[in-house]
Design a protein around this motif. Structure first.
Motif, mmCIF file in Angstrom:
data_model
loop_
_atom_site.group_PDB
_atom_site.id
_atom_site.type_symbol
_atom_site.label_atom_id
_atom_site.label_comp_id
_atom_site.label_asym_id
_atom_site.label_seq_id
_atom_site.Cartn_x
_atom_site.Cartn_y
_atom_site.Cartn_z
ATOM 1 N N UNK A 52 -5.962 -30.719 -10.276
ATOM 2 C CA UNK A 52 -5.176 -31.724 -9.204
ATOM 3 C C UNK A 52 -6.236 -33.489 -9.358
ATOM 4 N N UNK A 53 -7.094 -33.573 -9.402
ATOM 5 C CA UNK A 53 -7.931 -34.806 -9.803
ATOM 6 C C UNK A 53 -7.432 -35.385 -11.878
ATOM 7 N N UNK A 54 -7.480 -34.787 -12.430
ATOM 8 C CA UNK A 54 -6.711 -35.151 -14.110
ATOM 9 C C UNK A 54 -5.630 -34.790 -13.603
ATOM 10 N N UNK B 53 -1.682 -40.142 -13.791
ATOM 11 C CA UNK B 53 -0.335 -40.698 -13.036
ATOM 12 C C UNK B 53 -0.155 -39.982 -12.520
ATOM 13 N N UNK B 54 0.482 -38.940 -12.045
ATOM 14 C CA UNK B 54 1.308 -38.082 -11.738
ATOM 15 C C UNK B 54 0.640 -38.029 -10.254
ATOM 16 N N UNK B 55 1.888 -39.437 -9.583
ATOM 17 C CA UNK B 55 1.585 -39.454 -8.163
ATOM 18 C C UNK B 55 2.231 -38.801 -7.750
ATOM 19 N N UNK B 56 2.939 -37.657 -7.357
ATOM 20 C CA UNK B 56 3.479 -36.744 -6.328
ATOM 21 C C UNK B 56 3.051 -35.386 -6.448
ATOM 22 N N UNK B 57 1.584 -35.225 -7.075
ATOM 23 C CA UNK B 57 1.080 -33.561 -7.293
ATOM 24 C C UNK B 57 0.497 -34.152 -5.195
ATOM 25 N N UNK B 58 -0.082 -32.429 -5.427
ATOM 26 C CA UNK B 58 -0.583 -32.010 -4.180
ATOM 27 C C UNK B 58 -1.618 -31.485 -4.066
ATOM 28 N N UNK B 59 -2.535 -31.039 -4.074
ATOM 29 C CA UNK B 59 -3.503 -30.218 -3.409
ATOM 30 C C UNK B 59 -3.637 -29.211 -2.210
ATOM 31 N N UNK C 161 -3.691 -40.791 -1.319
ATOM 32 C CA UNK C 161 -3.125 -40.807 -0.202
ATOM 33 C C UNK C 161 -3.417 -39.346 0.735
ATOM 34 N N UNK C 162 -4.695 -39.302 1.601
ATOM 35 C CA UNK C 162 -4.642 -37.949 2.695
ATOM 36 C C UNK C 162 -3.372 -37.037 2.556
ATOM 37 N N UNK C 163 -1.868 -37.822 2.621
ATOM 38 C CA UNK C 163 -0.962 -36.536 2.881
ATOM 39 C C UNK C 163 -0.556 -35.649 1.293
ATOM 40 N N UNK C 164 -1.639 -36.174 0.234
ATOM 41 C CA UNK C 164 -1.812 -35.394 -0.299
ATOM 42 C C UNK C 164 -2.743 -33.791 -0.498
ATOM 43 N N UNK C 165 -3.590 -33.996 -0.164
ATOM 44 C CA UNK C 165 -4.112 -33.366 0.753
ATOM 45 C C UNK C 165 -3.837 -32.461 1.209
ATOM 46 N N UNK C 166 -3.467 -31.276 1.769
ATOM 47 C CA UNK C 166 -3.445 -30.179 2.565
ATOM 48 C C UNK C 166 -3.902 -28.948 2.794
ATOM 49 N N UNK C 167 -4.652 -28.917 4.645
ATOM 50 C CA UNK C 167 -5.586 -28.613 4.180
ATOM 51 C C UNK C 167 -5.054 -27.039 4.898
ATOM 52 N N UNK C 168 -4.473 -26.054 5.222
ATOM 53 C CA UNK C 168 -3.767 -25.215 5.347
ATOM 54 C C UNK C 168 -3.839 -23.615 4.502
ATOM 55 N N UNK D 7 7.707 -35.092 -12.118
ATOM 56 C CA UNK D 7 8.179 -34.461 -10.880
ATOM 57 C C UNK D 7 7.109 -33.820 -9.459
ATOM 58 N N UNK D 8 7.421 -33.251 -9.159
ATOM 59 C CA UNK D 8 6.087 -32.690 -7.703
ATOM 60 C C UNK D 8 5.765 -31.932 -8.048
ATOM 61 N N UNK D 9 4.087 -31.499 -8.248
ATOM 62 C CA UNK D 9 3.868 -30.667 -8.670
ATOM 63 C C UNK D 9 2.606 -30.015 -7.105
ATOM 64 N N UNK D 10 2.622 -28.776 -7.178
ATOM 65 C CA UNK D 10 1.745 -27.936 -6.113
ATOM 66 C C UNK D 10 0.246 -27.517 -6.901
#
Length: 194
Positions: free
Chosen positions: A54-56, A61-67, A86-93, A41-44
């Protein structure tokens, strides 16, 4: 009232004024994540600060998670702790400018950090970020709302008023497993997008 903008939060992190940071994932959120069975599942995790949730998720193994955070300093802390992510999962906005579609959004001390005038806007933005039937889950503080903050408090009644037009309230109850400093002051909730 103080303007809780990018500069405000950046300074709080740079000056180590992060009293809300428990230093690790808190028990109610950890317990909730442990109950999730679908790892795709995709998680924010928005307004995540140092991103312990996010670290947890990443460790589990929740590899579709984003912070996501408006301050860069805590995101750099996350990158340092999790170089394999992957840096794409770390969102600066700014959360309110973010677009995406998620199955689950995890709330941990983000709602209470916002100016209370933004609460309805927060509910609407969460609704727009979730897929049909998506879930907003986590913790909301339960103590009187004052002008002093963050954190800003609130009540179950206020949260029902803010969210019930957009979400089905599946659960909203005192967290039985809060960390010591927050015992009796947290409501665990699960809201489903209508």
């Amino acid at each position: 009232m103080t303007k809780f903008d990018k500069k405000y939060w950046e300074e709080r992190y740079q000056n180590n004024q992060t009293g809300w940071d428990a230093g690790s994932i808190t028990t109610p959120i950890k317990h909730y994540i442990n109950g999730l069975t679908n790892k795709s599942i995709k998680i924010l995790v928005p307004g995540a600060g140092n991103g312990h949730e996010f670290e947890y998720l990443a460790q589990q193994g929740f590899n579709n998670s984003y912070v996501l955070d408006i301050a860069l300093a805590p995101l750099l802390n996350i990158k340092e702790r999790l170089p394999q992510v992957d840096e794409s999962r770390i969102i600066y906005t700014d959360f309110f400018e973010h677009n995406g579609q998620y199955d689950l959004v995890i709330e941990q001390t983000f709602f209470c950090a916002l100016n209370p005038e933004l609460r309805q806007q927060y509910a609407e933005k969460m609704h727009s970020l979730l897929k049909p039937g998506g879930i907003l889950a986590g913790l909301l503080f339960r103590f009187p709302l004052t002008e002093q903050g963050p954190p800003f408090g609130g009540s179950a009644e206020e949260y029902k008023t803010t969210f019930s037009s957009l979400f089905t309230i599946k659960k909203l109850e005192e967290a039985y497993n809060s960390i010591k400093p927050r015992e009796g002051k947290e409501l665990f909730f699960i809201f489903e997008k209508k």
